[in-house]
Design a protein around this motif. Sequence first.
Motif, PDB file in Angstrom:
ATOM      1  N   UNK A  49      63.754  34.932  58.108  1.00  0.00           N
ATOM      2  CA  UNK A  49      64.183  36.337  58.006  1.00  0.00           C
ATOM      3  C   UNK A  49      63.536  37.020  56.800  1.00  0.00           C
ATOM      4  N   UNK A  50      62.273  36.794  56.628  1.00  0.00           N
ATOM      5  CA  UNK A  50      61.526  37.358  55.500  1.00  0.00           C
ATOM      6  C   UNK A  50      61.524  38.881  55.584  1.00  0.00           C
ATOM      7  N   UNK A  51      62.031  39.562  54.552  1.00  0.00           N
ATOM      8  CA  UNK A  51      62.083  41.028  54.603  1.00  0.00           C
ATOM      9  C   UNK A  51      60.714  41.686  54.484  1.00  0.00           C
ATOM     10  N   UNK A 102      70.940  28.685  62.764  1.00  0.00           N
ATOM     11  CA  UNK A 102      71.440  29.663  63.743  1.00  0.00           C
ATOM     12  C   UNK A 102      70.506  30.874  63.802  1.00  0.00           C
ATOM     13  N   UNK A 103      70.171  31.300  64.997  1.00  0.00           N
ATOM     14  CA  UNK A 103      69.297  32.450  65.165  1.00  0.00           C
ATOM     15  C   UNK A 103      67.831  32.151  64.979  1.00  0.00           C
ATOM     16  N   UNK A 129      66.131  29.632  76.305  1.00  0.00           N
ATOM     17  CA  UNK A 129      66.959  28.616  75.665  1.00  0.00           C
ATOM     18  C   UNK A 129      66.701  28.558  74.166  1.00  0.00           C
ATOM     19  N   UNK A 130      67.699  28.121  73.451  1.00  0.00           N
ATOM     20  CA  UNK A 130      67.592  27.982  72.007  1.00  0.00           C
ATOM     21  C   UNK A 130      67.272  26.532  71.666  1.00  0.00           C
ATOM     22  N   UNK A 131      66.876  26.233  70.409  1.00  0.00           N
ATOM     23  CA  UNK A 131      66.517  24.866  70.037  1.00  0.00           C
ATOM     24  C   UNK A 131      67.610  23.855  70.347  1.00  0.00           C
TER      25      UNK A 131
END
Length: 336
Positions: free
Chosen positions: A206-208, A237-238, A318-320
Amino acid sequence: MIEAAMIWNEPNNKSHWDPELDPEWALFAEHVIRAGEAIRSVNPDLPRVLGGMSPIDPHWLRRMEAHGALDAVDVVAVHGFPLDWNLWPLSAWPDKIAEIKAVTDKPVWVTEVGVSSFGAEEVQVFGLQRTAELLKGRAERIFWYSLFDLPQSWGAETRHREAEGSSYYRHFYLGLIREDGTPKPALDVYADHAADVGLMQWFHFHDPRLDEAVAWMKRLGTRRIRTGLSWADSFRPGAIEWFDRQMEALADFDVTVTFCFTPEHLGLAPHHTSPARDPQQFADFCAWMVDRYASAQPRAELAASCAPLGFVPRAPELTPLDFNRDERLAAERSAA
């Protein structure tokens, strides 16, 4: 979106691979072999790059060859910072490239090269210009490290941190743009070479700075980017939403993506530099990322080709955690 897939980062640097756990790099070679096979099965045309050597060491490369790792890659890579850390002069770049070309017939890419502005910003200006003169025409790919200075509050990935003295603090001044967002004098020099010299920029989870980086790179005329997708981050998560956002933001560039960083719960030791207990799990991650961002096969064909290697390609929705990881983690907890 992906032009090439790099397997790990600086594996002969103890800040990125633990030599006490793998003193002969035999376990690392197994990671490379499995990951290389997995990537090839998903996209046979995607170049596979051996994680950039730092230091540049032909003896280490021969060791990788003896372990069979070079059969699983198409390109070898080197990293060099002669004005900051390496014990050789800037003018030796052609000799360093020649040392590696003497022991392999594979292309040699320079996937990280940089000069910090720690002592003086004028040194960075000189270093960038001279580096471009020395490397253009000698390496098919060159990536300058980096676009942004590392924020002081984030910390650098080294073993001994502040105890390293100025060697540690130089990590924070390798960008062409200061932490406050203002450009350094070397930025204009880079713009003159942007068509031939790519940029290497790590993006934290989530690097701004992601959108700002893309805007700067387009303004500069940068064509090629090297960045990373973290195996360890894939368990956050995410994670998949962040990976998608990062790769979508970089879609207009030719991207060399680096797969690295062991999740703590999957390592021989609980650290991102540790070999995985099961290297196939790293290969699974590489295959999943290539499938998602650089697949060359319809999914039905992909599933059939992947089956012999023991992994299941992930579907985009799908997620990890949806692919056997819950079962694996439960088994690990039970075994513990």
